[in-house]
Enzyme design. Structure first.
Site, PDB file in Angstrom:
ATOM      1  N   HIS A  51       5.854   3.094  -6.480  1.00 44.80           N
ATOM      2  CA  HIS A  51       6.050   1.874  -6.731  1.00 44.80           C
ATOM      3  C   HIS A  51       5.737   0.637  -5.856  1.00 44.80           C
ATOM      4  CE1 HIS A  51       9.034   1.982  -4.066  1.00 44.80           C
ATOM      5  NE2 HIS A  51       9.380   3.068  -4.076  1.00 44.80           N
TER       6      HIS A  51
ATOM      7  N   HIS B 268       5.805   0.677  -2.242  1.00 45.76           N
ATOM      8  CA  HIS B 268       4.402   1.775  -1.288  1.00 45.76           C
ATOM      9  C   HIS B 268       3.534   0.528  -1.844  1.00 45.76           C
ATOM     10  CE1 HIS B 268       7.052   4.926  -2.911  1.00 45.76           C
ATOM     11  NE2 HIS B 268       6.900   5.389  -1.806  1.00 45.76           N
TER      12      HIS B 268
ATOM     13  N   SER C 216      12.913   2.118  -5.615  1.00 45.90           N
ATOM     14  CA  SER C 216      12.707   4.007  -5.069  1.00 45.90           C
ATOM     15  C   SER C 216      11.970   4.745  -6.433  1.00 45.90           C
ATOM     16  CB  SER C 216      14.634   3.127  -4.901  1.00 45.90           C
ATOM     17  OG  SER C 216      13.989   4.774  -4.734  1.00 45.90           O
TER      18      SER C 216
HETATM   19  P1  AMP Z   1       9.639   7.599   0.377  1.00 46.99           P
HETATM   20  O1  AMP Z   1       7.725   7.944  -0.789  1.00 46.99           O
HETATM   21  O2  AMP Z   1       9.957   7.182   0.041  1.00 46.99           O
HETATM   22  O3  AMP Z   1       8.960   8.321   1.187  1.00 46.99           O
HETATM   23  O4  AMP Z   1       8.925   5.956   1.013  1.00 46.99           O
HETATM   24  C1  AMP Z   1       7.639   5.712   1.961  1.00 46.99           C
HETATM   25  C2  AMP Z   1       7.556   4.555   2.331  1.00 46.99           C
HETATM   26  O5  AMP Z   1       7.497   3.494   1.749  1.00 46.99           O
HETATM   27  C3  AMP Z   1       8.363   4.469   3.405  1.00 46.99           C
HETATM   28  O6  AMP Z   1       7.632   4.016   4.330  1.00 46.99           O
HETATM   29  C4  AMP Z   1       9.339   3.708   2.794  1.00 46.99           C
HETATM   30  O7  AMP Z   1      10.473   2.756   3.707  1.00 46.99           O
HETATM   31  C5  AMP Z   1       8.227   2.880   1.909  1.00 46.99           C
HETATM   32  N1  AMP Z   1       9.453   2.277   0.936  1.00 46.99           N
HETATM   33  C6  AMP Z   1      10.168   3.119   0.144  1.00 46.99           C
HETATM   34  N2  AMP Z   1      10.597   2.110  -0.963  1.00 46.99           N
HETATM   35  C7  AMP Z   1      10.515   0.835  -0.630  1.00 46.99           C
HETATM   36  C8  AMP Z   1      11.000  -0.410  -1.380  1.00 46.99           C
HETATM   37  N3  AMP Z   1      11.523  -0.640  -2.038  1.00 46.99           N
HETATM   38  N4  AMP Z   1      10.349  -1.917  -0.420  1.00 46.99           N
HETATM   39  C9  AMP Z   1       9.417  -1.149   0.826  1.00 46.99           C
HETATM   40  N5  AMP Z   1       8.804   0.133   1.354  1.00 46.99           N
HETATM   41  C10 AMP Z   1       9.689   0.580   0.681  1.00 46.99           C
END
Ligand code: AMP
Length: 282
Positions: free
Chosen positions: A34, A37, A185
């Protein structure tokens, strides 16, 4: 853009790039991309010559009753988004590639795990630190980009690279939100319609807390009660935690001063959402 699924090919490819002087930016994710990322990818694109995105839903960081099997996945969609946003390599290994057999050594996080998500998800950050140690050795990036949405994770990863002398700069990126304030998210798709309507209350409660503090409130318990009442009043979610600590050390505070984090986690029927606000109080 190239999709790489094996550790050997990823390491060989990066070593060739680094030999000719390229800097490498790394964005580790669990996929279902999203705009949160994408903001990490864009930042990496602006700061380093090569951008590596990893997509790996890491079983080691999920507890027995968590959402590993329902975690959303869509590699084709992720592939297009990555390509359109300037990723050079997607590292997309299978679970067998990363964990061909039980690990003989794992990383155990000793500090900052008795609070926030560390307390409610025992073992989670050990799983995160273990897979990141592997991924850092596979991708060997110059810089790694992480979202402040997972602020506790950033503080722990800073500890990991400092304690183990891993020569990688950790770059924190602001939380990206939907227009109604809900933090983006991958898990948001698993909210029921009514829960999705209620979910912006999480950020509203943090904003209200910020206003309270800006008006001079110094007592963390009063701020926490304010947030709790708002979430109980306006959502059907079950509060997992609402906590305030110093940031990045995550130490308890009796008075709100200095750099602090207000963080919360709320369980809805199929999804647990987290959000936070980091404030600098004079
Ligand atoms: P994930 O795929 O949820 O493990 O997230 C991968 C990376 O993207 C992690 O460093 C998260 O902190 C970051 N991330 C996820 N959601 C957001 C968001 N809404 N804003 C900024 N970074 C995000």
């Amino acid at each position: 853009m190239k999709v790489i699924t094996t550790i050997d090919e990823m390491q060989e490819t990066i070593l060739k790039d680094k030999k000719i002087g390229k800097s490498v930016g790394f964005v580790p994710t669990m996929g279902f991309l999203h705009e949160g990322h994408l903001s990490l990818i864009k930042k990496a694109r602006g700061e380093t010559d090569i951008v590596v995105l990893s997509i790996f839903v890491n079983p080691l960081q999920f507890g027995p009753n968590e959402d590993l099997s329902s975690y959303p996945r869509d590699f084709e969609r992720d592939h297009k988004l990555a390509e359109n946003n300037g990723v050079d390599y997607i590292f997309y290994p299978s679970v067998e590639e990363i964990y061909p057999e039980p690990l003989t050594v794992t990383v155990k996080v000793n500090a900052r795990t008795d609070v926030l998500c560390g307390r409610s998800r025992p073992g989670h950050f050990d799983g995160v630190a273990t897979v990141l140690t592997k991924l850092f050795n596979i991708v060997q990036p110059t810089k790694a980009f992480f979202g402040m949405k997972d602020a506790q994770q950033i503080a722990i990863v800073e500890g990991l690279v400092n304690d183990f002398h891993i020569p990688i700069e950790i770059i924190p990126i602001e939380i990206v939100r939907e227009s109604d304030g809900l933090a983006k998210s991958s898990r948001n798709v698993n909210l029921l319609t009514i829960e999705r309507d209620q979910a912006p209350v999480l950020f509203e409660s943090l904003q209200g807390a910020k206003a309270l503090i800006e008006n001079g409130e110094k007592n963390p318990n009063i701020v926490i009660s304010y947030i709790r009442e708002m979430i109980l009043d306006k959502t059907n979610g079950n509060i997992d935690y609402i906590e305030i600590y110093s940031y990045p050390k995550l130490l308890e505070l009796t008075q709100l001063e200095g750099k602090i984090i207000i963080a919360l986690a709320v369980k809805f029927s199929k999804v647990r959402l987290i959000d936070n606000l980091v404030l600098n109080i004079q």
